[in-house]
Design a protein around this motif. Structure first.
Motif, PDB file in Angstrom:
ATOM      1  N   PHE A 238       0.844  -1.189   0.000  1.00 20.50           N
ATOM      2  CA  PHE A 238       0.000   0.000   0.000  1.00 20.50           C
ATOM      3  C   PHE A 238       0.880   1.240   0.000  1.00 20.50           C
ATOM      4  CE2 PHE A 238      -2.765  -3.239   1.668  1.00 20.50           C
ATOM      5  CZ  PHE A 238      -4.047  -2.880   1.255  1.00 20.50           C
ATOM      6  N   ASP A 264      -1.238   7.917  -7.592  1.00 19.14           N
ATOM      7  CA  ASP A 264      -2.429   7.131  -7.918  1.00 19.14           C
ATOM      8  C   ASP A 264      -2.202   6.373  -9.228  1.00 19.14           C
ATOM      9  OD1 ASP A 264      -5.239   6.419  -7.353  1.00 19.14           O
ATOM     10  OD2 ASP A 264      -5.649   7.508  -9.208  1.00 19.14           O
ATOM     11  N   LYS A 268      -2.077   2.247  -9.825  1.00 24.63           N
ATOM     12  CA  LYS A 268      -2.887   1.547 -10.822  1.00 24.63           C
ATOM     13  C   LYS A 268      -2.015   0.688 -11.736  1.00 24.63           C
ATOM     14  CE  LYS A 268      -6.672   4.900 -10.813  1.00 24.63           C
ATOM     15  NZ  LYS A 268      -7.322   6.027 -11.514  1.00 24.63           N
ATOM     16  N   SER A 273      -2.777  -0.325  -4.027  1.00 26.03           N
ATOM     17  CA  SER A 273      -3.666   0.754  -3.585  1.00 26.03           C
ATOM     18  C   SER A 273      -2.881   1.966  -3.101  1.00 26.03           C
ATOM     19  CB  SER A 273      -4.579   0.265  -2.457  1.00 26.03           C
ATOM     20  OG  SER A 273      -5.431  -0.763  -2.906  1.00 26.03           O
ATOM     21  N   ILE A 311      -9.962  -3.271   1.864  1.00 26.73           N
ATOM     22  CA  ILE A 311      -9.379  -3.600   0.559  1.00 26.73           C
ATOM     23  C   ILE A 311      -9.004  -5.076   0.487  1.00 26.73           C
ATOM     24  CG2 ILE A 311      -7.409  -3.156  -0.964  1.00 26.73           C
ATOM     25  CD1 ILE A 311      -7.509  -0.232   0.091  1.00 26.73           C
TER      26      ILE A 311
END
Length: 319
Positions: A238, A264, A268, A273, A311
């Motif tokens: 993460f 971000d 992806k 995440s 998640i």
């Protein structure tokens, strides 16, 4: 001549014995705020600079995520912006810190512009050499207790401090799992409102001056992506942006205008995440505008673990 050499040898043996006895004495007490981070193998890690070091409790994450049987122990292996910026030196330390066979670890990679910065006039090729001169580059042993490698190479003051400790701040509680917990009240000192106001002012002044001397390093950024790739082989990764005051957030966004968008996008591409808490500062209290006090760090750790849990549960359903 023979007697003289024997005396020299005896003197060296005694001197070495005294030196190691001092090191052993130091290892049995308080060494410094970073020492516990280097005294055990880890199954999971918190990585980053001092905001993560003081802001995330491994124990709270372990307890709240126990149903997932994540690799233990989780260790807070974040230090500070001077010692643990992303780079090959940090990555190599992470590799040596982790258990070799584990595949179900949890890795929290805290990010901020300062984690990727270098002095503006410093050549990219010089960054690794610079990092080698810091704690993570000075030692090769990241898992032993006692860790004489750390004490001999990184202990910040005289070994005589073992008998008369002078480098311990009672408001900073150093945990065996690497979390540095800041308490507003200790037996020796209670932090006042005036202290907090003054520290916050000095923090913003420092950040403003410091960031103007820095650039974002391509070398550090590349090492960060290599760190993600390595840790994905060991478990779940993460990326986390810690809570920031509006003033600090403004300074960081001026330094790296598309920060959230870029991380971000990385998340992806890497299929991991990105959790952004940068605008949630009103929910947490700091003692200097950057580092969370004990209760807020515990609250944030619980929030982070709840989000991670959601998640992980979602991912398990998809599988």
């Amino acid at each position: 001549m023979k007697h003289f050499l024997l005396k020299i040898i005896l003197f060296c043996v005694v001197l070495a014995g005294v030196y190691f006895s001092f090191m052993y004495k130091v290892s049995n007490g308080y060494v410094d705020e970073n020492y516990p981070k280097f005294c055990q193998e880890a199954g999971s890690l918190i990585i980053g600079v001092s905001t993560a070091s003081q802001g995330i409790s491994p124990q709270i994450l372990e307890d709240n995520l126990s149903e997932f049987n994540l690799e233990k122990p989780m260790v807070n292996f974040a230090i500070n912006f001077e010692q643990s910026q992303y780079g090959d030196t940090y990555l190599n330390a992470i590799k040596k810190k982790l258990k070799k066979s584990d595949k179900n670890g949890l890795f929290i990679l805290s990010v901020s512009p300062i984690s990727f910065s270098s002095v503006k006039n410093l050549e990219e090729s010089a960054i690794e050499k610079l990092d080698q001169e810091k704690i993570l580059g000075k030692i090769t042993n990241f898992t032993s207790a006692p860790n004489f490698d750390y004490i001999s190479n990184c202990y910040p003051i005289s070994l005589y401090n073992a008998f008369y400790p002078t480098n311990k701040w009672d408001n900073l509680v150093v945990h065996p799992d690497g979390w540095n917990e800041f308490k507003l009240k200790s037996e020796s000192y209670t932090v006042t409102k005036e202290d907090i106001s003054d520290w916050k002012k000095k923090t913003i002044e420092f950040q403003d001056k410091f960031l103007k001397t820095q650039k974002i390093s391509k070398t550090r950024f590349l090492s960060f992506t290599k760190t993600i790739d390595f840790l994905k082989q060991k478990g779940t990764v993460f990326i986390v942006r810690m809570p920031l005051t509006p003033e600090s957030l403004q300074l960081e966004n001026e330094e790296w205008k598309n920060f959230n968008f870029q991380f971000d996008s990385i998340a992806k591409v890497k299929n991991i995440s990105f959790l952004d808490y940068s605008e949630t500062n009103s929910e947490y209290k700091t003692y200097d505008g950057t580092h969370m006090v004990s209760e807020s760090a515990k609250k944030f750790s619980k929030t982070l673990s709840d989000d991670v849990k959601s998640i992980l549960l979602s991912d398990s359903i998809k599988k």
